[in-house]
Design an enzyme around this catalytic site. Structure first.
Site, short mmCIF file in Angstrom:
data_model
loop_
_atom_site.label_atom_id
_atom_site.label_comp_id
_atom_site.label_asym_id
_atom_site.label_seq_id
_atom_site.Cartn_x
_atom_site.Cartn_y
_atom_site.Cartn_z
N GLU A 1 68.51 53.59 105.85
CA GLU A 1 69.78 54.27 106.16
C GLU A 1 70.96 53.47 105.66
OE1 GLU A 1 69.57 51.12 108.31
OE2 GLU A 1 68.30 52.55 109.32
N ASP B 1 57.95 45.96 109.51
CA ASP B 1 58.72 46.86 108.64
C ASP B 1 59.94 46.13 108.09
OD1 ASP B 1 57.10 49.13 108.83
OD2 ASP B 1 58.03 49.75 110.70
P1 NAP Z 1 64.97 44.08 111.96
O1 NAP Z 1 64.83 43.15 113.07
O2 NAP Z 1 64.33 43.76 110.64
O3 NAP Z 1 64.50 45.53 112.41
C1 NAP Z 1 64.84 46.05 113.66
C2 NAP Z 1 63.67 46.90 114.14
O4 NAP Z 1 63.59 48.11 113.35
C3 NAP Z 1 62.34 46.19 114.02
O5 NAP Z 1 61.60 46.41 115.18
C4 NAP Z 1 61.71 46.87 112.80
O6 NAP Z 1 60.31 46.86 112.86
C5 NAP Z 1 62.23 48.29 112.96
N1 NAP Z 1 62.19 49.12 111.75
C6 NAP Z 1 62.66 48.85 110.50
N2 NAP Z 1 62.46 49.91 109.68
C7 NAP Z 1 61.85 50.87 110.43
C8 NAP Z 1 61.41 52.19 110.15
N3 NAP Z 1 61.55 52.75 108.96
N4 NAP Z 1 60.84 52.89 111.17
C9 NAP Z 1 60.69 52.35 112.41
N5 NAP Z 1 61.10 51.11 112.74
C10 NAP Z 1 61.68 50.38 111.76
O7 NAP Z 1 66.54 44.35 111.81
P2 NAP Z 1 67.62 44.25 110.68
O8 NAP Z 1 67.15 43.31 109.62
O9 NAP Z 1 68.92 44.02 111.31
O10 NAP Z 1 67.69 45.76 110.08
C11 NAP Z 1 66.68 46.38 109.40
C12 NAP Z 1 66.47 47.79 109.92
O11 NAP Z 1 66.32 47.74 111.32
C13 NAP Z 1 67.64 48.74 109.66
O12 NAP Z 1 67.42 49.48 108.49
C14 NAP Z 1 67.67 49.63 110.90
O13 NAP Z 1 67.10 50.89 110.69
C15 NAP Z 1 66.84 48.91 111.92
N6 NAP Z 1 67.68 48.58 113.06
C16 NAP Z 1 67.62 49.37 114.16
C17 NAP Z 1 68.45 49.16 115.23
C18 NAP Z 1 68.37 50.05 116.41
O14 NAP Z 1 67.44 50.85 116.45
N7 NAP Z 1 69.32 49.97 117.32
C19 NAP Z 1 69.36 48.11 115.21
C20 NAP Z 1 69.40 47.30 114.07
C21 NAP Z 1 68.56 47.56 113.00
P3 NAP Z 1 59.41 45.50 112.69
O15 NAP Z 1 59.44 44.84 114.01
O16 NAP Z 1 58.08 46.06 112.36
O17 NAP Z 1 60.00 44.68 111.59
MN MN Z 2 57.14 47.12 113.76
#
Ligand code: NAP
Ligand code: MN
Length: 260
Positions: free
Chosen positions: A122, A46
């Site tokens: 978000e 994702d």
């Molecule tokens: P990233 O490593 O690209 O993503 C972090 C995780 O969020 C990965 O496991 C990714 O899945 C998953 N993810 C992204 N969009 C999703 C969705 N719509 N539904 C379910 N899972 C999803 O991190 P990044 O580049 O820093 O940030 C990208 C996104 O990651 C942000 O928009 C945020 O929502 C999410 N994130 C979540 C957290 C948390 O939950 N604490 C922390 C940082 C970021 P894949 O492994 O398939 O890529």
């Molecule tokens: Mn995933």
């Protein structure tokens, strides 16, 4: 679909699958066009799709996106690595159904002038250095003064991402709404805020005002920008949408079940 491009996650499996897709589509007389593609194929997770979407923000409404995942089943990805032949067959031969995903518009205000940013999952205001105070308005009506690390505004498709880690609700795809969720809110006798998440339908505007956003960061999807000097931030679901190519039905419940 004549013109395509491929975005790959930087790992061995994704890169070799991506190369396979490129050479097959070229052999089918499709044109590899990174400037002006009709379809963008994301190979990875994702996160890879999020990068692909932001890379194309300037032409987001003229491009279709489809994803193949090389990790776990994702919310933006419809094909598993073992289904690469199905993906190629569909892209070459089938007219896709398109699914629109509304973007979240974020306006950073300096007085009356503002700059817009767009998010798919978000946008959140966070301050990890000191307590951030935020006056929250819904359509100009005062809701509360929040104190804590920050506040997150998620879309429906982002409800399974950061929002879920904040204990926000997962929203099913037909729900067109934003969700406001606290990040480490302070709750005691002198400081109160809703604490649960608030689901707000489209056509409403969430506004965060603060006397100081010094040291605060606006994170939107994987991107971020500082908020020093900004006096308000507004969030709304906008008409601008990303379009996913759907060649076959995909179950949201199955994706959700696969997540945890
Ligand atoms: P990233 O490593 O690209 O993503 C972090 C995780 O969020 C990965 O496991 C990714 O899945 C998953 N993810 C992204 N969009 C999703 C969705 N719509 N539904 C379910 N899972 C999803 O991190 P990044 O580049 O820093 O940030 C990208 C996104 O990651 C942000 O928009 C945020 O929502 C999410 N994130 C979540 C957290 C948390 O939950 N604490 C922390 C940082 C970021 P894949 O492994 O398939 O890529
Ligand atoms: Mn995933």
């Amino acid at each position: 679909m004549e013109r395509f491009t491929v975005v790959m996650r930087d790992d061995e499996v994704s890169l070799s699958l991506g190369q396979r897709i490129v050479s097959h589509l070229i052999s089918e007389n499709k044109i590899l066009d990174d400037e002006n593609p009709q379809i963008v194929i994301s190979v990875g997770g994702d996160g890879t799709m999020l990068h692909a979407l932001h890379q194309r923000m300037h032409q987001i409404e003229n491009v279709l996106f489809v994803g193949i995942h090389t990790g776990t089943l994702g919310f933006f990805t419809d094909y598993e690595a073992s289904e690469v032949e199905d993906l190629l067959e569909d892209v070459v031969h089938l007219p896709p159904m398109t699914e629109e995903v509304q973007l979240l518009e974020v306006r950073r205000f300096n007085g009356d002038s503002f700059e817009s940013l767009y998010a798919i999952n978000e946008a959140r205001v966070e301050n990890i250095i000191k307590t951030q105070s935020i006056d929250v308005y819904i359509d100009k009506e005062y809701l509360e003064t929040f104190r804590g690390n920050g506040l997150c505004v998620s879309t429906q498709i982002g409800s399974t991402a950061y929002n879920r880690s904040l204990r926000g609700a997962v929203l099913l795809p037909s729900i067109r709404a934003m969700q406001l969720t606290e990040v480490a809110g302070i709750h005691h006798k002198l400081s109160r805020s809703l604490s649960t998440s608030l689901v707000i339908p489209e056509n409403h505007i969430i506004r965060f005002e603060s006397k100081s956003y010094y040291d605060s960061i606006l994170c939107y999807d994987h991107l971020h920008i500082r908020l020093d000097g900004v006096d308000a931030v507004e969030f709304r679901l906008c008409k601008k949408a990303a379009r996913f190519a759907r060649y076959r039905p995909t179950s949201f419940i199955k994706r959700l079940n696969n997540l945890y």
